[in-house]
Design an enzyme around this catalytic site. Structure first.
Site, PDB file in Angstrom:
ATOM      1  N   ASP A  14       0.824  -1.219   0.000  1.00 18.43           N
ATOM      2  CA  ASP A  14       0.000   0.000   0.000  1.00 18.43           C
ATOM      3  C   ASP A  14       0.857   1.268   0.000  1.00 18.43           C
ATOM      4  OD1 ASP A  14      -2.361   1.406  -0.018  1.00 18.43           O
ATOM      5  OD2 ASP A  14      -2.626   1.353   2.157  1.00 18.43           O
ATOM      6  N   GLY A  15       0.328   2.320  -0.601  1.00 19.50           N
ATOM      7  CA  GLY A  15       0.976   3.627  -0.548  1.00 19.50           C
ATOM      8  C   GLY A  15       1.497   4.133  -1.890  1.00 19.50           C
ATOM      9  N   ARG A  18      -0.023   7.741  -2.744  1.00 18.20           N
ATOM     10  CA  ARG A  18       0.528   8.821  -1.909  1.00 18.20           C
ATOM     11  C   ARG A  18       1.989   9.094  -2.244  1.00 18.20           C
ATOM     12  NH1 ARG A  18      -0.904   6.144   3.390  1.00 18.20           N
ATOM     13  NH2 ARG A  18      -1.523   4.484   1.961  1.00 18.20           N
ATOM     14  N   HIS A  31       2.171   3.279  -9.108  1.00 17.85           N
ATOM     15  CA  HIS A  31       1.926   1.858  -9.407  1.00 17.85           C
ATOM     16  C   HIS A  31       3.073   1.279 -10.239  1.00 17.85           C
ATOM     17  CE1 HIS A  31      -1.906   2.239  -7.587  1.00 17.85           C
ATOM     18  NE2 HIS A  31      -2.489   2.907  -8.560  1.00 17.85           N
ATOM     19  N   GLU A  61     -12.351  -4.839  -3.785  1.00 15.62           N
ATOM     20  CA  GLU A  61     -12.919  -3.497  -3.584  1.00 15.62           C
ATOM     21  C   GLU A  61     -12.270  -2.455  -4.511  1.00 15.62           C
ATOM     22  OE1 GLU A  61     -11.902  -5.500  -1.019  1.00 15.62           O
ATOM     23  OE2 GLU A  61     -13.942  -6.085  -0.464  1.00 15.62           O
ATOM     24  N   LEU A 125      10.573 -20.774  -4.864  1.00 10.93           N
ATOM     25  CA  LEU A 125       9.641 -19.855  -4.189  1.00 10.93           C
ATOM     26  C   LEU A 125       8.286 -19.922  -4.894  1.00 10.93           C
ATOM     27  CD1 LEU A 125       9.278 -17.182  -2.270  1.00 10.93           C
ATOM     28  CD2 LEU A 125       9.528 -15.970  -4.420  1.00 10.93           C
ATOM     29  N   ARG A 178       2.156  -4.873   6.154  1.00 13.13           N
ATOM     30  CA  ARG A 178       1.432  -3.842   5.410  1.00 13.13           C
ATOM     31  C   ARG A 178       2.280  -2.590   5.370  1.00 13.13           C
ATOM     32  NH1 ARG A 178      -4.738  -2.338   4.716  1.00 13.13           N
ATOM     33  NH2 ARG A 178      -4.451  -0.597   3.290  1.00 13.13           N
TER      34      ARG A 178
HETATM   35  C1  IPE Z   1      -5.361  -2.755  -0.123  1.00 12.38           C
HETATM   36  O1  IPE Z   1      -5.033  -1.427  -0.274  1.00 12.38           O
HETATM   37  C2  IPE Z   1      -5.323  -3.466  -1.444  1.00 12.38           C
HETATM   38  C3  IPE Z   1      -4.013  -3.586  -2.064  1.00 12.38           C
HETATM   39  C4  IPE Z   1      -2.865  -3.215  -1.571  1.00 12.38           C
HETATM   40  C5  IPE Z   1      -4.013  -4.220  -3.349  1.00 12.38           C
HETATM   41  P1  IPE Z   1      -6.163  -0.283  -0.353  1.00 12.38           P
HETATM   42  O2  IPE Z   1      -5.436   0.991  -0.463  1.00 12.38           O
HETATM   43  O3  IPE Z   1      -7.130  -0.605  -1.426  1.00 12.38           O
HETATM   44  O4  IPE Z   1      -6.886  -0.435   1.061  1.00 12.38           O
HETATM   45  P2  IPE Z   1      -7.805   0.619   1.846  1.00 12.38           P
HETATM   46  O5  IPE Z   1      -8.844   1.071   0.874  1.00 12.38           O
HETATM   47  O6  IPE Z   1      -6.924   1.761   2.269  1.00 12.38           O
HETATM   48  O7  IPE Z   1      -8.346  -0.131   3.018  1.00 12.38           O
HETATM   49  C1  IPE Z   2      -1.749   0.196  -3.319  1.00 16.71           C
HETATM   50  O1  IPE Z   2      -1.467   1.562  -3.327  1.00 16.71           O
HETATM   51  C2  IPE Z   2      -1.923  -0.359  -4.714  1.00 16.71           C
HETATM   52  C3  IPE Z   2      -3.281  -0.814  -5.040  1.00 16.71           C
HETATM   53  C4  IPE Z   2      -4.300  -0.810  -4.244  1.00 16.71           C
HETATM   54  C5  IPE Z   2      -3.486  -1.308  -6.389  1.00 16.71           C
HETATM   55  P1  IPE Z   2      -2.645   2.627  -3.324  1.00 16.71           P
HETATM   56  O2  IPE Z   2      -3.021   2.903  -4.737  1.00 16.71           O
HETATM   57  O3  IPE Z   2      -3.740   2.191  -2.440  1.00 16.71           O
HETATM   58  O4  IPE Z   2      -1.905   3.894  -2.720  1.00 16.71           O
HETATM   59  P2  IPE Z   2      -2.515   4.923  -1.670  1.00 16.71           P
HETATM   60  O5  IPE Z   2      -2.962   4.145  -0.479  1.00 16.71           O
HETATM   61  O6  IPE Z   2      -3.639   5.627  -2.335  1.00 16.71           O
HETATM   62  O7  IPE Z   2      -1.360   5.817  -1.366  1.00 16.71           O
HETATM   63 MG    MG Z   3      -4.115   2.453  -0.434  1.00 14.58          MG
END
Ligand code: IPE
Ligand code: IPE
Ligand code: MG
Length: 240
Positions: A14-15, A18, A31, A61, A125, A178
């Protein structure tokens, strides 16, 4: 780093958005760099002796994101898969997709089938990509398989249900990481995480390099997993 390497590591990557926005760039750039980081973490996992790595790439989601971002991600998955499969194969990585793959476009589904078949005999792996995955979906699809197989079924036990989850053939989840600062599971491996060690870091996924993985594993190695027992009981079993 040799001792206490987790057998099965899962990561909520995640992130990305941002990370990109902080640099005044489009979320999609995050991405893209995220894919580079996934490659680095896969290679580091092979070197560290992790047997199974499960990466959350797209949740059930995530379809609710803007259409432009969703299509970009689909295109990125196809490009990354086709580009990486050779190196993965060379590194002894067996690729497996877990999730409701049927919802993806046919081009992506074809790349998935091809990549899985090229790498199917590798055993260094196992790399699971969770795509269109949701923990609740996983439990429901397992229950539905059992119902379909056994007419009149009136109850199930844990072992039977677990045998139909997408992770049935994989080792127990040891460590769930995470990145990106949020401290939630977001419908990832909710059943499988029952006794996993959790590790949350503020580091955004595009910055999560191999040294960050080593740090997470070192912290994991220093923890005592008690499974309901007392610390003394665990120490005794470790000594005997
Ligand atoms: C969870 O991240 C899904 C993936 C990393 C693929 P999200 O960014 O979608 O999760 P929420 O919406 O903050 O809970
Ligand atoms: C996780 O990063 C990647 C996917 C969910 C595909 P985000 O796209 O959720 O990045 P933030 O949380 O908005 O920074
Ligand atoms: Mg996210």
């Amino acid at each position: 780093m040799k001792n206490n390497i987790p057998e099965h590591v899962a990561i909520i990557m995640d992130g990305n958005g941002r990370w990109a926005q902080a640099q005044g760039k489009k979320r999609t750039k995050g991405h893209k760099v995220g894919v580079d980081r996934a490659r680095e973490i896969v290679e580091a996992s092979v070197k560290l002796g992790v047997r199974c790595l499960t990466l959350f790439a797209f949740s059930s989601e995530n379809w609710n994101r803007p259409e432009e971002e969703v299509s970009f991600l689909m295109e990125l998955f196809i490009i990354a898969l086709n580009r990486e499969v050779k190196a993965l194969n060379k590194n002894g990585v067996k690729l497996k997709f877990i999730g409701d793959i049927g919802a993806f476009n046919s081009k992506l589904q074809q790349s998935i089938v091809k990549a899985e078949s090229i790498t199917k005999d590798n055993d260094r792996l196992t790399l699971n990509i969770a795509a269109n995955y949701g923990g609740r979906w996983d439990i429901i699809q397992a229950a539905n398989q059992l119902i379909a197989e056994t007419p009149g079924l009136s109850s199930v036990d844990e072992t039977t249900l677990a045998s139909k989850l997408v992770t049935a053939d994989l080792p127990e989840l040891d460590l769930l990481i995470r990145t990106g600062g949020e401290t939630r599971i977001s419908n990832f491996l909710i059943w499988q995480a029952a006794y996993a060690e959790l590790y949350f870091t503020d580091t955004l996924w595009p910055d999560f390099d191999s040294s960050e993985l080593e740090k997470a594993i070192t912290i994991f190695s220093g923890r005592q997993r008690r499974y309901g027992l007392t610390g003394e009981q665990i120490t005794k079993t470790e000594e005997s």
